[in-house]
Design an enzyme around this catalytic site. Structure first.
Site, short mmCIF file in Angstrom:
data_model
loop_
_atom_site.label_atom_id
_atom_site.label_comp_id
_atom_site.label_asym_id
_atom_site.label_seq_id
_atom_site.Cartn_x
_atom_site.Cartn_y
_atom_site.Cartn_z
N ASN A 30 -1.81 4.84 42.39
CA ASN A 30 -2.05 3.63 43.19
C ASN A 30 -2.10 3.93 44.69
OD1 ASN A 30 0.58 4.01 43.96
ND2 ASN A 30 1.39 2.14 43.02
N ALA A 72 4.47 9.73 38.74
CA ALA A 72 4.41 8.56 39.64
C ALA A 72 5.78 7.89 39.73
CB ALA A 72 3.38 7.57 39.12
N THR A 115 14.90 15.05 37.41
CA THR A 115 15.50 15.52 38.67
C THR A 115 16.92 16.03 38.49
OG1 THR A 115 16.36 14.69 40.78
CG2 THR A 115 16.12 13.08 39.07
N TYR A 139 18.39 6.16 41.97
CA TYR A 139 17.29 7.08 41.68
C TYR A 139 17.64 7.96 40.47
CZ TYR A 139 14.33 11.20 42.01
OH TYR A 139 13.49 12.23 41.70
#
Ligand code: UDP
Length: 323
Positions: A30, A72, A115, A139
Site C-alpha cells: 500500500n 507488510a 522478530t 509490536y
C-alpha cells in the site's frame, strides 16, 4: 508465482530483488512506508491494502499464486506502545484477512516475518528457538499472536509455514540501488551514517548504564541480503514439502554494543561522530543475540556478512541514496 506482501519495504524489496532471479513475483504493497521505486521492475506491482479483502481477492484471482511471503507490518516498538490499535489492526487483523483469502484459494505455503521482540527480555545470553517467548510491547505481541494463528491454521487447515524471527536487519543491497530508507529513521546504523554525512547534528546513545561490558545495549546485526537468502531457502523447503511448520531465528550469532557499532561506522567512513549519552529508550532489552544453528543445521543457511560488510554496504547506499 510468489506473492510478496510488503515487497516495497526495506526487507521485502531486498528479497524481491533476489527472488525475481528464480520465480515470477507479484508484489502487493500500500506504499504507506515502502517505496514503489524500490521494487525490482521484473516483479508485477499491485498497489493495494493487505487488510482490504477486495484487493486480495483481485490479486488471487488474477495470478496463480503458489506461496505468500508476508513483510507488510508496522515495526516500531515505541509507536506500538502509544498506538497499539494500529499494530493489532495492521499486523494481526490484516494478516488474518490475508490468511482467510489464502485458505479460500487453497494457497497453503506461507513465509512470515517475525522478530526477536517475541522473546521480550530473555534470561539467556544466546537465544535459540526453544527460549521462552514473552513479548514486552504490542509490536512483539502482535508478531507472536500471528505465530500462534499460524500454528492453529496448520493443524486445522493444513497451512504450511516458516516463521523467520529477525534480529537487527541492517545494511543495503551491494549494488547500492536499494537500501534502508525509513521516514522518520529510528534505527542505529542509518542514524549514525546520516550523522556522519552531515544530515544530523549528533548521535544519541540511549543509555550507558546497562549490564553489558561498555554499558550500552548489545544487538545482533544481520545483513539484509543474508536475510533475503534465508527466505529463499525457506520457500524452497516449504514448496518441496521438506518443511511444514517451522520457526527459525535469523542472526549473526555475534553481539555488538551501540558504542562498537558507532566505532565501526567511524572506522569504515573515516569520520568522527559527535556522541551524546541520553536516557534509556523504554522497552530496550540490554542484550539480544541469536543462535541461528537451527536454520544452519536444517537448511544450510548462515550469515555470510559481518558488521563491517553491513556498514560498508549501508555507507555506499547512504552516499548515493536512491530509494
Ligand atoms: N539506539 C541508540 N541511538 C539511536 C538509535 C538506536 O542508542 O539513535 C540503540 C537502541 O537503544 C538499541 C540499539 O541502538 O539498543 C539498536 O536500536 P535499533 O532501533 O536500531 O533497533 P532495535 O534493536 O530497536 O530493533
Amino acid at each position: 508465482m510468489i506473492l510478496v506482501v510488503g515487497g516495497a519495504g526495506y526487507i521485502g524489496s531486498h528479497l524481491v530483488k533476489e527472488l525475481v532471479e528464480k520465480e515470477d513475483v507479484v508484489v502487493l504493497d500500500n506504499l504507506s512506508t515502502g517505496h514503489r521505486e524500490a521494487v525490482d521492475n521484473r516483479a508485477v506491482f499491485v498497489k493495494g491494502d493487505l487488510g482490504n479483502e477486495e484487493d486480495l481477492l483481485m490479486v488471487f484471482r488474477s495470478y496463480p499464486i503458489k506461496a505468500v511471503m508476508h513483510f507488510a507490518a508496522n515495526s516500531l516498538v515505541g509507536e506500538s506502545v502509544t498506538d497499539p490499535l494500529k499494530y493489532y489492526q495492521n499486523n494481526v487483523a490484516a494478516t488474518l484477512t490475508l490468511l482467510k483469502v489464502m485458505m479460500k484459494f487453497k494457497v497453503k505455503n506461507f513465509i512470515f516475518s517475525s522478530t526477536a521482540a517475541t522473546y521480550g527480555i530473555p534470561e539467556v545470553d544466546v537465544i535459540d528457538e526453544s527460549t521462552a517467548t514473552n513479548p514486552i510491547n504490542p509490536y512483539g505481541h502482535s508478531k507472536r499472536m500471528v505465530e500462534q494463528i499460524l500454528a492453529d491454521f496448520a493443524k486445522a487447515y493444513g497451512l504450511r509455514y516458516v516463521v523467520l524471527r529477525y534480529f537487527n536487519a541492517a545494511g543495503a543491497h551491494p549494488s547500492a540501488v536499494i537500501g534502508e530508507s525509513h521516514d522518520p529513521e529510528t534505527h542505529l546504523i542509518p542514524i549514525v551514517l546520516q550523522h556522519l554525512l552531515g544530515e544530523r547534528e549528533q548521535v544519541s546513545v540511549f543509555g550507558s548504564d546497562y549490564e553489558t561490558p561498555d554499558g550500552t545495549c548489545i544487538r545482533d546485526y544481520i545483513h539484509v541480503t543474508d536475510l533475503a537468502a534465508a527466505h529463499i531457502l525457506a520457500l524452497e523447503a516449504l514448496v518441496s514439502g521438506k518443511k511444514t511448520a517451522e520457526i527459525y531465528n535469523l542472526g549473526n550469532g555475534l553481539g555488538y554494543s551501540v558504542k562498537e557499532v558507532i566505532e565501526t561506522c567511524e572506522k569504515i567512513t573515516g569520520k568522527k561522530a559527535t556522541v551524546e549519552i541520553t536516557d534509556r529508550r523504554p522497552g530496550d532489552p540490554a542484550r539480544l543475540v541469536a543462535s541461528s544453528e537451527k536454520i544452519y543445521n536444517e537448511l544450510g543457511w548462515n550469515a555470510e556478512r559481518n558488521l563491517e560488510q553491513i556498514i560498508k554496504d549501508a555507507w555506499k547506499w547512504h552516499q548515493e541514496k536512491r530509494y
